[in-house]
Design an enzyme around this catalytic site. Structure first.
Site, PDB file in Angstrom:
ATOM      1  N   TYR A   1       0.912  -1.170   0.116  1.00 61.15           N
ATOM      2  CA  TYR A   1      -0.025  -0.037   0.012  1.00 61.15           C
ATOM      3  C   TYR A   1       0.899   1.181   0.067  1.00 61.15           C
ATOM      4  O   TYR A   1       1.384   1.646   0.956  1.00 61.15           O
ATOM      5  CB  TYR A   1      -0.888  -0.112   1.193  1.00 61.15           C
ATOM      6  CG  TYR A   1      -2.029   0.874   1.359  1.00 61.15           C
ATOM      7  CD1 TYR A   1      -2.207   1.859   0.123  1.00 61.15           C
ATOM      8  CD2 TYR A   1      -2.900   1.053   2.180  1.00 61.15           C
ATOM      9  CE1 TYR A   1      -3.242   2.823   0.364  1.00 61.15           C
ATOM     10  CE2 TYR A   1      -3.999   1.946   2.703  1.00 61.15           C
ATOM     11  CZ  TYR A   1      -4.082   2.768   1.567  1.00 61.15           C
ATOM     12  OH  TYR A   1      -4.979   3.953   1.387  1.00 61.15           O
TER      13      TYR A   1
ATOM     14  N   LYS B   1      -1.170  -1.196  -4.255  1.00 61.04           N
ATOM     15  CA  LYS B   1      -2.376  -0.214  -4.207  1.00 61.04           C
ATOM     16  C   LYS B   1      -1.641   0.966  -4.255  1.00 61.04           C
ATOM     17  O   LYS B   1      -0.762   1.378  -3.488  1.00 61.04           O
ATOM     18  CB  LYS B   1      -3.268  -0.147  -2.989  1.00 61.04           C
ATOM     19  CG  LYS B   1      -4.387   0.844  -2.976  1.00 61.04           C
ATOM     20  CD  LYS B   1      -5.053   0.690  -1.805  1.00 61.04           C
ATOM     21  CE  LYS B   1      -6.201   1.688  -1.659  1.00 61.04           C
ATOM     22  NZ  LYS B   1      -6.796   1.929  -0.545  1.00 61.04           N
TER      23      LYS B   1
END
Length: 295
Positions: free
Chosen positions: A136, A164
């Site tokens: 992330y 992400k």
């Protein structure tokens, strides 16, 4: 695990007395999957995990795992922190609880470990994690920037299956990464308003809070780009960008919760401190945009 499509990072609905509304969470999870989402993200930022007790976090994971198993959908679970050892222990526990899931792990927040430290962090986690890892990358929350070269180093780690990508927009590193994406590595945008251009450049999909509000249309946008239907994708992308921008006019997930409550899909619009509920005007604007996407 191959990650592609639209993933919904579920909000955590609360009851009027402040508890977690697990029945509403289950219903919402079924709704977004039945509307075409490829999977769910539990305990992402949108789910307010820092404001949940350990027991509440476990209950959220159990409910979302059961729904994903029932629908044959993918589950990604947030597991983050600034201490490699503690994150590794959390991943081990998750592996026992949801062995078929993936884990969404932020770059170490606040400590600013540097690129080499961040790569070493994920290398150590991947070496022992029972679950595949999704990096992330959200530097405006973690304080840690990553170059394209560093992301490629992360992609080369066995067990790291995607990123992400949430850097606040469509930047040079995103363009470089998508121009030559490593094999077996999924680039998923975490910036709702930039889904359309990221898909146009070849992103595998997105993890999008605003997809709660028009799941089927976000899936339609993904499928239109995949099919090369540029005109349809561009027109729909403009409308979804407006909704996405509206959903973030207050700190996430306040507007999304306000709209879901107004739609009768969750029992309250409540968030937990330090977040505050969205204002009436902010919710009304997003609600109108979401309603307009029905036709």
């Amino acid at each position: 695990m191959e990650l592609k499509g639209i993933y919904v990072p579920l909000i955590t609905p609360f009851t009027a007395d402040g508890g977690v509304a697990l029945d509403a969470l289950e219903k919402l999870a079924y709704e977004v999957l039945d509307a075409g989402a490829a999977g769910l993200v539990a305990l992402g930022t949108t789910g307010e995990p820092a404001a949940l007790t350990a027991e509440e976090r476990d209950a959220v994971v159990d409910v979302t795992a059961a729904v994903c198993a029932d629908r044959g959908a993918q589950l990604v679970v947030g597991a983050s922190g600034g201490d490699t050892r503690a994150v590794g222990e959390a991943l081990a526990a998750l592996g026992e609880r949801v062995p078929g899931a993936a884990a969404l792990v932020t770059t170490p927040a606040f400590v600013r470990a540097g690129e080499a430290g961040t790569v070493a962090h994920f290398g150590a986690l991947a070496a022992s994690s029972p679950l595949p890892l999704v990096v992330y990358h959200i530097p405006y929350r973690t304080g840690q920037q990553l170059s394209t070269a560093a992301v490629r180093e992360l992609a080369a780690i066995e067990g790291v299956v995607g990123v992400k990508y949430a850097t606040g927009g469509l930047d040079q590193s995103a363009a470089e990464l998508l121009a030559d994406t490593p094999a077996g590595f999924a680039v998923l945008t975490g910036e709702d308003a930039f889904l359309a251009p990221m898909l146009a450049l070849g992103a595998a999909g997105g993890i999008l809070a605003s997809a709660h509000l028009a799941t089927g249309r976000f899936v339609e946008l993904y499928e239109a780009w995949r099919a090369g239907e540029v005109e349809r994708a561009r027109a729909l992308g403009h409308r979804l960008t407006a909704l996405a921008l509206s959903a973030f006019t207050a700190p996430n997930p306040a507007v999304t919760k306000g709209v879901l409550h107004a739609q009768g899909r969750i029992p309250t619009p409540d968030v937990r401190l330090p977040l505050l509920p969205a204002g009436e005007a902010e919710v009304a604007a997003a609600l109108a945009l979401a309603g307009g996407l029905d036709h």
